[in-house]
Design a protein around this motif. Structure first.
Motif, PDB file in Angstrom:
ATOM      1  N   UNK A   1       0.860  -1.180   0.138  1.00 28.91           N
ATOM      2  CA  UNK A   1       0.035  -0.097   0.157  1.00 28.91           C
ATOM      3  C   UNK A   1       0.763   1.242   0.023  1.00 28.91           C
ATOM      4  N   UNK A   2       0.208   2.514  -0.216  1.00 27.38           N
ATOM      5  CA  UNK A   2       0.807   3.677  -0.306  1.00 27.38           C
ATOM      6  C   UNK A   2       0.538   4.479  -1.352  1.00 27.38           C
ATOM      7  N   UNK A   3      -0.507   4.004  -2.321  1.00 23.27           N
ATOM      8  CA  UNK A   3      -0.953   4.839  -3.430  1.00 23.27           C
ATOM      9  C   UNK A   3      -1.438   5.934  -3.267  1.00 23.27           C
ATOM     10  N   UNK A   4      -1.544   6.951  -3.964  1.00 19.61           N
ATOM     11  CA  UNK A   4      -2.122   8.237  -3.884  1.00 19.61           C
ATOM     12  C   UNK A   4      -3.355   8.234  -4.809  1.00 19.61           C
ATOM     13  N   UNK A   5      -4.470   9.014  -4.481  1.00 21.54           N
ATOM     14  CA  UNK A   5      -5.585   9.322  -5.519  1.00 21.54           C
ATOM     15  C   UNK A   5      -5.389  10.028  -6.517  1.00 21.54           C
ATOM     16  N   UNK A   6      -5.746   9.792  -7.825  1.00 25.99           N
ATOM     17  CA  UNK A   6      -5.332  10.591  -8.926  1.00 25.99           C
ATOM     18  C   UNK A   6      -6.597  11.980  -8.599  1.00 25.99           C
ATOM     19  N   UNK A   7      -6.211  12.954  -9.354  1.00 23.11           N
ATOM     20  CA  UNK A   7      -6.996  13.944  -9.545  1.00 23.11           C
ATOM     21  C   UNK A   7      -7.582  14.362 -10.877  1.00 23.11           C
ATOM     22  N   UNK A   8      -7.340  13.159 -11.744  1.00 23.79           N
ATOM     23  CA  UNK A   8      -8.156  13.145 -13.007  1.00 23.79           C
ATOM     24  C   UNK A   8      -8.509  11.635 -13.198  1.00 23.79           C
ATOM     25  N   UNK A   9      -9.398  11.511 -14.466  1.00 26.30           N
ATOM     26  CA  UNK A   9      -9.767  10.380 -14.849  1.00 26.30           C
ATOM     27  C   UNK A   9      -9.726  10.479 -16.610  1.00 26.30           C
ATOM     28  N   UNK A  10     -10.026   9.312 -17.029  1.00 24.64           N
ATOM     29  CA  UNK A  10      -9.854   9.253 -18.480  1.00 24.64           C
ATOM     30  C   UNK A  10     -10.770   8.286 -19.224  1.00 24.64           C
ATOM     31  N   UNK A  11     -11.861   9.218 -19.912  1.00 23.36           N
ATOM     32  CA  UNK A  11     -12.914   8.383 -20.431  1.00 23.36           C
ATOM     33  C   UNK A  11     -12.396   7.753 -21.491  1.00 23.36           C
ATOM     34  N   UNK A  12     -11.230   8.417 -22.443  1.00 22.47           N
ATOM     35  CA  UNK A  12     -10.957   7.697 -23.526  1.00 22.47           C
ATOM     36  C   UNK A  12     -10.143   6.414 -23.389  1.00 22.47           C
ATOM     37  N   UNK A  13      -9.296   6.541 -22.306  1.00 22.04           N
ATOM     38  CA  UNK A  13      -8.497   5.240 -21.770  1.00 22.04           C
ATOM     39  C   UNK A  13      -9.494   4.178 -21.619  1.00 22.04           C
ATOM     40  N   UNK A  14     -10.545   4.461 -20.752  1.00 22.04           N
ATOM     41  CA  UNK A  14     -11.612   3.543 -20.407  1.00 22.04           C
ATOM     42  C   UNK A  14     -12.165   2.798 -21.536  1.00 22.04           C
ATOM     43  N   UNK A  15     -12.370   3.631 -22.504  1.00 20.16           N
ATOM     44  CA  UNK A  15     -12.911   3.172 -23.718  1.00 20.16           C
ATOM     45  C   UNK A  15     -11.977   2.224 -24.529  1.00 20.16           C
ATOM     46  N   UNK A  16     -10.690   2.499 -24.224  1.00 24.83           N
ATOM     47  CA  UNK A  16      -9.853   1.740 -25.294  1.00 24.83           C
ATOM     48  C   UNK A  16      -8.792   0.796 -24.687  1.00 24.83           C
ATOM     49  N   UNK A  17      -8.626   0.747 -23.080  1.00 23.60           N
ATOM     50  CA  UNK A  17      -7.516   0.020 -22.331  1.00 23.60           C
ATOM     51  C   UNK A  17      -8.436  -1.067 -22.094  1.00 23.60           C
ATOM     52  N   UNK A  18      -9.674  -1.129 -21.594  1.00 18.11           N
ATOM     53  CA  UNK A  18     -10.457  -2.307 -20.832  1.00 18.11           C
ATOM     54  C   UNK A  18     -10.890  -3.515 -21.951  1.00 18.11           C
ATOM     55  N   UNK A  19     -10.612  -4.685 -21.655  1.00 13.63           N
ATOM     56  CA  UNK A  19     -11.012  -5.782 -22.432  1.00 13.63           C
ATOM     57  C   UNK A  19     -12.403  -5.606 -22.747  1.00 13.63           C
ATOM     58  N   UNK A  20     -12.886  -6.198 -24.087  1.00 12.60           N
ATOM     59  CA  UNK A  20     -14.457  -6.293 -23.995  1.00 12.60           C
ATOM     60  C   UNK A  20     -14.788  -7.828 -23.941  1.00 12.60           C
ATOM     61  N   UNK A  21     -16.051  -8.177 -23.908  1.00  5.96           N
ATOM     62  CA  UNK A  21     -16.529  -9.591 -23.836  1.00  5.96           C
ATOM     63  C   UNK A  21     -16.350 -10.319 -25.196  1.00  5.96           C
ATOM     64  N   UNK A  22     -16.252  -9.680 -26.296  1.00 10.60           N
ATOM     65  CA  UNK A  22     -16.141 -10.315 -27.536  1.00 10.60           C
ATOM     66  C   UNK A  22     -15.142 -10.242 -28.204  1.00 10.60           C
ATOM     67  N   UNK A  23     -13.849  -9.771 -27.409  1.00  5.06           N
ATOM     68  CA  UNK A  23     -12.492  -9.753 -28.309  1.00  5.06           C
ATOM     69  C   UNK A  23     -11.847 -10.845 -28.595  1.00  5.06           C
TER      70      UNK A  23
END
Length: 336
Positions: free
Chosen positions: A149-171
């Protein structure tokens, strides 16, 4: 013997990423005793809240585990998936792999409130989620592992990376491997982490293509399998008739127990998601097929590798959060 061009590409991509991953410097900032002085009760608070949540609804284990996975694959494990949309920040919750697929935010809120009461401003949401995911697995019969442990929380998010980085059910398998390699996770990590599907449910929208597609070609189609397929089709029509949100267990044998039966289902060709069955049935899946067989036969090997791979995934970092991160008071919003 000539190899297909896509196979040669995969070999090159794999070798390149292995070299890149092995050359990355180790990150020394995560430790097992990070909260030993500042919040010694942090782990017990999280465990207690998770025990209550899983006892009331075993599905909460899968929800928290999935949240952690979806967090780490976007900007690293920095709590970005927990952020709500605001006027100045676009969160990740509305990304296509997340909307209607991730839950558990109220449970995270409850745990965070307990932590803030005991140790204000100390335990990050990113650490909370990482520890809670470990406890979720343990509480439904899975393995234990120590969580750095020792992580910090980000002050940002990325909808774009969520669309592209996450695997999908039919890949397909090549695309899946590429997405894991991009995160610094090996093929072995990918297969082991997919074993998380031994708990949890999938929406009709994510398995419709599978049950009306190649399911009969991968499965042996015994009388049991035919009955199982008919039951899936009864809750998920071949075209959307308002049943996209109907759900089915990804492990029909023991949906609320963390075990290796998920891999045994893949051996029978009965995986609910295309992306899962690809690991065993794809012609390119020489290594993944061997790993599926190994974990189906040896639950201890699966538990050990899953534990190791969860630590490795949990260590995916967001460099920005360590230089400019914070400990959020509310996991849904950046501190003001």
């Amino acid at each position: 013997m000539a190899f297909p061009s896509h196979f040669l590409f995969l070999m090159f991509f794999t070798i390149f990423n292995i070299y890149r991953i092995n050359s990355l410097p180790e990150e020394p900032y995560l430790t097992l005793d990070y909260y030993s002085s500042s919040c010694p009760s942090a782990q017990s608070i999280i465990r207690s809240e998770m025990e209550c949540a899983v006892l009331s609804d075993p599905r909460n284990a899968a929800k928290i585990l999935r949240l952690h996975f979806h967090d780490c694959f976007v900007q690293g494990c920095d709590g970005s998936v927990l952020l709500d949309d605001t006027i100045t920040l676009e969160g990740e919750k509305k990304a296509s792999p997340n909307v209607n697929s991730i839950d558990g935010f109220k449970l995270v809120d409850r745990i965070k409130n307990k932590l803030e009461s005991e140790c204000p401003g100390v335990v990050s949401c990113a650490d909370l989620l990482t520890i809670a995911a470990r406890d979720a697995v343990l509480l439904v019969g899975g393995p234990y592992w120590d969580v750095p442990v020792g992580r910090k929380d980000s002050k940002s998010a990325s909808l774009t990376l969520a669309e592209t980085n996450l695997p999908s059910a039919n890949q397909d398998l090549v695309s899946l491997i590429a997405k894991f390699l991009y995160q610094g996770l090996s093929v072995t990590d990918m297969v082991a982490l997919a074993g998380a599907h031994t708990i949890g449910m999938a929406r009709c929208e994510n398995f419709r293509e599978r049950i009306y597609g190649d399911f009969p070609f991968t499965a042996e189609m015994t009388s049991f399998t035919e009955t199982y397929l008919d039951s899936l089709k009864s809750i998920c029509s071949d075209i959307n008739k308002g049943d996209d949100n109907n759900i089915a267990a990804m492990d029909y044998f023991s949906a609320n127990l963390f075990d290796n039966s998920f891999f045994q289902i893949l051996l029978r060709g009965e995986g609910l998601l295309n992306s899962d069955q690809e690991m065993y049935s794809s012609l390119l899946g020489v290594q993944t097929r061997h790993l599926v067989q190994l974990y189906a036969e040896d639950p201890i090997a699966f538990f050990q590798q899953f534990s190791d791979s969860m630590v490795k995934m949990g260590n995916i970092s967001n460099p920005d959060s360590f230089s400019d991160g914070e400990v959020r008071k509310n996991c849904r919003f950046v501190n003001t």
